[in-house]
Design a protein around this motif. Structure first.
Motif, short mmCIF file in Angstrom:
data_model
loop_
_atom_site.label_atom_id
_atom_site.label_comp_id
_atom_site.label_asym_id
_atom_site.label_seq_id
_atom_site.Cartn_x
_atom_site.Cartn_y
_atom_site.Cartn_z
N LEU A 50 0.82 -1.21 0.00
CA LEU A 50 0.00 0.00 0.00
C LEU A 50 0.86 1.27 0.00
O LEU A 50 0.45 2.30 -0.52
N ALA A 51 2.07 1.18 0.58
CA ALA A 51 2.98 2.33 0.54
C ALA A 51 3.38 2.63 -0.90
O ALA A 51 3.45 3.79 -1.32
N ILE A 52 3.66 1.57 -1.67
CA ILE A 52 4.00 1.75 -3.08
C ILE A 52 2.80 2.32 -3.84
O ILE A 52 2.93 3.25 -4.66
N ALA A 53 1.61 1.79 -3.56
CA ALA A 53 0.40 2.29 -4.23
C ALA A 53 0.17 3.77 -3.91
O ALA A 53 -0.20 4.56 -4.79
N ASP A 54 0.39 4.16 -2.66
CA ASP A 54 0.18 5.56 -2.26
C ASP A 54 1.18 6.48 -2.96
O ASP A 54 0.81 7.57 -3.42
N GLN A 55 2.45 6.06 -3.04
CA GLN A 55 3.45 6.88 -3.71
C GLN A 55 3.12 7.05 -5.19
O GLN A 55 3.22 8.15 -5.75
N LEU A 56 2.73 5.95 -5.85
CA LEU A 56 2.36 6.03 -7.27
C LEU A 56 1.11 6.87 -7.47
O LEU A 56 0.98 7.60 -8.47
N ALA A 57 0.18 6.82 -6.52
CA ALA A 57 -1.03 7.63 -6.61
C ALA A 57 -0.71 9.12 -6.54
O ALA A 57 -1.26 9.93 -7.31
N LYS A 58 0.18 9.49 -5.63
CA LYS A 58 0.57 10.90 -5.52
C LYS A 58 1.24 11.37 -6.80
O LYS A 58 1.00 12.50 -7.26
N MET A 59 2.08 10.53 -7.39
CA MET A 59 2.75 10.92 -8.63
C MET A 59 1.78 10.96 -9.80
O MET A 59 2.07 11.59 -10.83
N SER A 60 0.62 10.31 -9.67
CA SER A 60 -0.41 10.31 -10.71
C SER A 60 -1.49 11.34 -10.42
O SER A 60 -2.57 11.28 -11.02
N HIS A 61 -1.21 12.26 -9.50
CA HIS A 61 -2.16 13.32 -9.13
C HIS A 61 -3.45 12.74 -8.54
O HIS A 61 -4.56 13.15 -8.89
N GLY A 62 -3.27 11.77 -7.66
CA GLY A 62 -4.42 11.16 -7.02
C GLY A 62 -4.22 11.01 -5.52
O GLY A 62 -3.14 11.23 -4.99
N HIS A 63 -5.28 10.62 -4.83
CA HIS A 63 -5.22 10.36 -3.40
C HIS A 63 -6.24 9.29 -3.04
O HIS A 63 -7.21 9.05 -3.78
N PHE A 64 -6.02 8.66 -1.86
CA PHE A 64 -6.89 7.57 -1.42
C PHE A 64 -7.88 8.05 -0.36
O PHE A 64 -7.57 8.94 0.44
N GLU A 65 -9.04 7.44 -0.40
CA GLU A 65 -10.05 7.61 0.66
C GLU A 65 -10.49 6.23 1.12
O GLU A 65 -10.76 5.37 0.28
N ILE A 66 -10.55 6.03 2.44
CA ILE A 66 -10.87 4.71 3.01
C ILE A 66 -12.19 4.80 3.77
O ILE A 66 -12.37 5.68 4.62
N THR A 67 -13.12 3.91 3.45
CA THR A 67 -14.40 3.84 4.16
C THR A 67 -14.72 2.39 4.45
O THR A 67 -14.14 1.46 3.86
N ALA A 68 -15.65 2.19 5.37
CA ALA A 68 -16.09 0.82 5.70
C ALA A 68 -17.07 0.32 4.65
O ALA A 68 -17.87 1.08 4.11
N ASN A 69 -16.97 -0.98 4.37
CA ASN A 69 -17.89 -1.62 3.43
C ASN A 69 -18.93 -2.40 4.22
O ASN A 69 -18.61 -3.42 4.84
N HIS A 70 -20.15 -1.91 4.25
CA HIS A 70 -21.20 -2.56 5.06
C HIS A 70 -21.77 -3.76 4.31
O HIS A 70 -21.94 -3.71 3.08
N PRO A 71 -22.04 -4.85 5.00
CA PRO A 71 -21.92 -5.01 6.47
C PRO A 71 -20.52 -5.37 6.94
O PRO A 71 -20.22 -5.33 8.12
N GLN A 72 -19.61 -5.69 6.01
CA GLN A 72 -18.27 -6.11 6.44
C GLN A 72 -17.27 -5.82 5.33
O GLN A 72 -17.58 -5.97 4.15
N GLY A 73 -16.08 -5.41 5.75
CA GLY A 73 -15.01 -5.19 4.78
C GLY A 73 -14.60 -3.72 4.70
O GLY A 73 -14.98 -2.88 5.51
N THR A 74 -13.83 -3.43 3.64
CA THR A 74 -13.24 -2.10 3.47
C THR A 74 -13.35 -1.68 2.01
O THR A 74 -13.24 -2.51 1.10
N ILE A 75 -13.55 -0.37 1.80
CA ILE A 75 -13.53 0.20 0.45
C ILE A 75 -12.37 1.19 0.40
O ILE A 75 -12.32 2.16 1.16
N ILE A 76 -11.42 0.92 -0.49
CA ILE A 76 -10.32 1.86 -0.73
C ILE A 76 -10.56 2.49 -2.09
O ILE A 76 -10.57 1.80 -3.12
N GLN A 77 -10.77 3.81 -2.07
CA GLN A 77 -11.13 4.55 -3.28
C GLN A 77 -9.97 5.46 -3.70
O GLN A 77 -9.46 6.22 -2.89
#
Length: 464
Positions: A421-448
């Motif tokens: 995820l550190a690699i993904a975050d660095q590549l996202a910043k270089m691609s003019h992007g950013h991540f947002e993390i929310t819960a996936n109901h009823p269970q799990g995670t959404i990384i946008q």
């Protein structure tokens, strides 16, 4: 040859003193010229009135001359009149006011550049006017000694003021320059202190911020922000090296222990060899994965991304088809068609690969991983990966993109290096992007991943 002091204070002092000298001298000259011109104008007006009075009188006899003298307020101590009657019937050709004959005995010398002004030796400066009226020539020599005395006093006062200004200015300018540059000198000394410090801490690496001038205040504030950022990066680098060493130490210790076990007991207990070799192969693979990810992270830190226009929708479809056979979970998708962006396709592929691999690692085998791509606005694209895993605790969300970070409940239980995820975050910043993390109901995670659309930086070629 001694070099000039090139400090800011010295440079300002020299230039300001030169400016003050120029201004004061110029001002003094202008004052003298203006006062002299005004005094000369007054003499010219007075002389013109006298000559007008003479012309109106028409002095053609002794009686006319005596009458004019009695009625005139002319100061004969400073004004000298000569009248020459050129008429044929004139009984008296010349009339002179007192002391005029004596004055005319000396030869006048014209003063350059000033019209009608003459100098007579031992007599001083005189303003001269001559007119003709009805066959009579009137000539006036007006002494300007009184005006010169006034001009001399003005000149004396001006010189005194100039001397006083030139005497006081260096002290004032020096004080002003020190007031403006002391803050810079303090910053320089503080910087030298930080440079020479063996182990500067966070507080020691902060420069003093002066209240004024504003430019230095802004400069010190910017320096402190830069120092804080450098300190943070230094701490991250130290942590990075320590974590990398820690992550490598475990597989190396495992490989060494099994190699020693084979060396010591393989002859007597050959059955331990296959198991130990398996451990060695697994740990070497873990080390290879860690080294590969470290290289990827270093590459992402240092090299700029080459961008071109490409179809993100088809690129994402192709990637999901490649990942489907390698992921035990079911991968579903909702990908909007024909979304073109200006970016680096390989970087986006690696980001999504890391997100899906990470989701699969922490999700049950019979669960679903859902990938979504849509237009989030006129200048944004949203790419989301939703899993049905254990979820991410709120206290861990702020740290999951940090290098080597793994929460306590998964460290040792789930294999991994903490770098994906550190690699993904660095590549996202270089691609003019950013991540947002929310819960996936009823269970799990959404990384946008939110990508801001950019204009192409190279010759763009649309690819499907």
């Amino acid at each position: 040859m001694k070099m000039k002091n090139q400090s800011s204070a010295a440079i300002m002092l020299r230039h300001l003193m030169a400016m003050v000298v120029f201004i004061t001298l110029s001002l003094g000259m202008l004052i003298v010229i203006a006062v002299g011109h005004q005094l000369l104008e007054e003499v010219t007006i007075t002389s013109a009135h006298t000559m007008t009075s003479l012309k109106k009188t028409d002095i053609d006899s002794d009686n006319d001359w005596d009458t004019w003298r009695k009625n005139s307020t002319l100061d004969t101590s400073s004004s000298y009149i000569s009248i020459y009657n050129m008429r044929a019937d004139a009984k008296v050709k010349h009339y002179y006011s007192p002391n005029t004959v004596k004055l005319l005995a000396s030869k006048p010398v014209a003063v350059p550049l000033i019209r009608n002004l003459y100098y007579r030796p031992d007599k001083g400066l005189f303003f001269h006017q001559m007119v003709h009226a009805r066959g009579i020539k009137y000539e006036l020599w007006q002494s300007v000694q009184n005006q010169m005395a006034i001009l001399g006093r003005v000149l004396t006062v001006t010189i005194l003021l100039l001397i006083l200004t030139l005497f006081v200015s260096p002290f004032y300018i020096r004080r002003l320059t020190h007031k403006l540059t002391d803050s810079l000198r303090t910053l320089s000394q503080s910087t030298q202190t930080i440079i020479t410090a063996d182990q500067p801490d966070t507080d020691a690496t902060q420069l003093p911020v002066p209240k004024y001038p504003t430019e230095v205040t802004d400069l010190a504030t910017s320096f402190n922000a830069l120092l804080a950022q450098l300190h943070q990066r230094q701490e991250q680098q130290k942590s990075f090296v320590m974590n990398a060493a820690h992550e490598l130490r475990t597989p190396i210790a495992t490989i060494r222990s099994h190699a020693q076990l084979i060396e010591r007991h393989a002859a007597e207990h050959p059955e331990i060899v296959p198991k130990s070799v398996t451990y060695i192969i697994d740990e070497s693979r873990q080390m290879q994965q860690l080294i590969d990810e470290l290289l990827q992270l270093s590459h992402a830190d240092q090299l700029p991304l080459q961008t071109q226009r490409f179809n993100l929708s088809t690129t994402l479809d192709d990637l999901l088809q490649q990942l489907n056979p390698t992921i035990v979970q079911t991968i579903t998708s909702a990908i909007a068609p024909a979304i073109f962006i200006d970016g680096n396709a390989a970087a986006l592929v690696q980001i999504v690969d890391n997100l899906i691999t990470n989701a699969a690692k922490y999700s049950p085998e019979n669960s679903t991983i859902h990938v979504t791509l849509k237009q989030a606005g006129p200048d944004q694209v949203s790419l989301a990966v939703a899993d049905q895993g254990r979820g991410i605790d709120s206290k861990d969300r702020a740290h999951i993109f940090e290098r080597f970070y793994r929460s306590a409940d998964v460290r040792g239980a789930v294999p991994g290096t903490g770098l994906g995820l550190a690699i993904a975050d660095q590549l996202a910043k270089m691609s003019h992007g950013h991540f947002e993390i929310t819960a996936n109901h009823p269970q799990g995670t959404i990384i946008q991943l939110i990508l801001t659309l950019q204009q192409p930086t190279t010759t763009a070629q649309k690819t499907d």
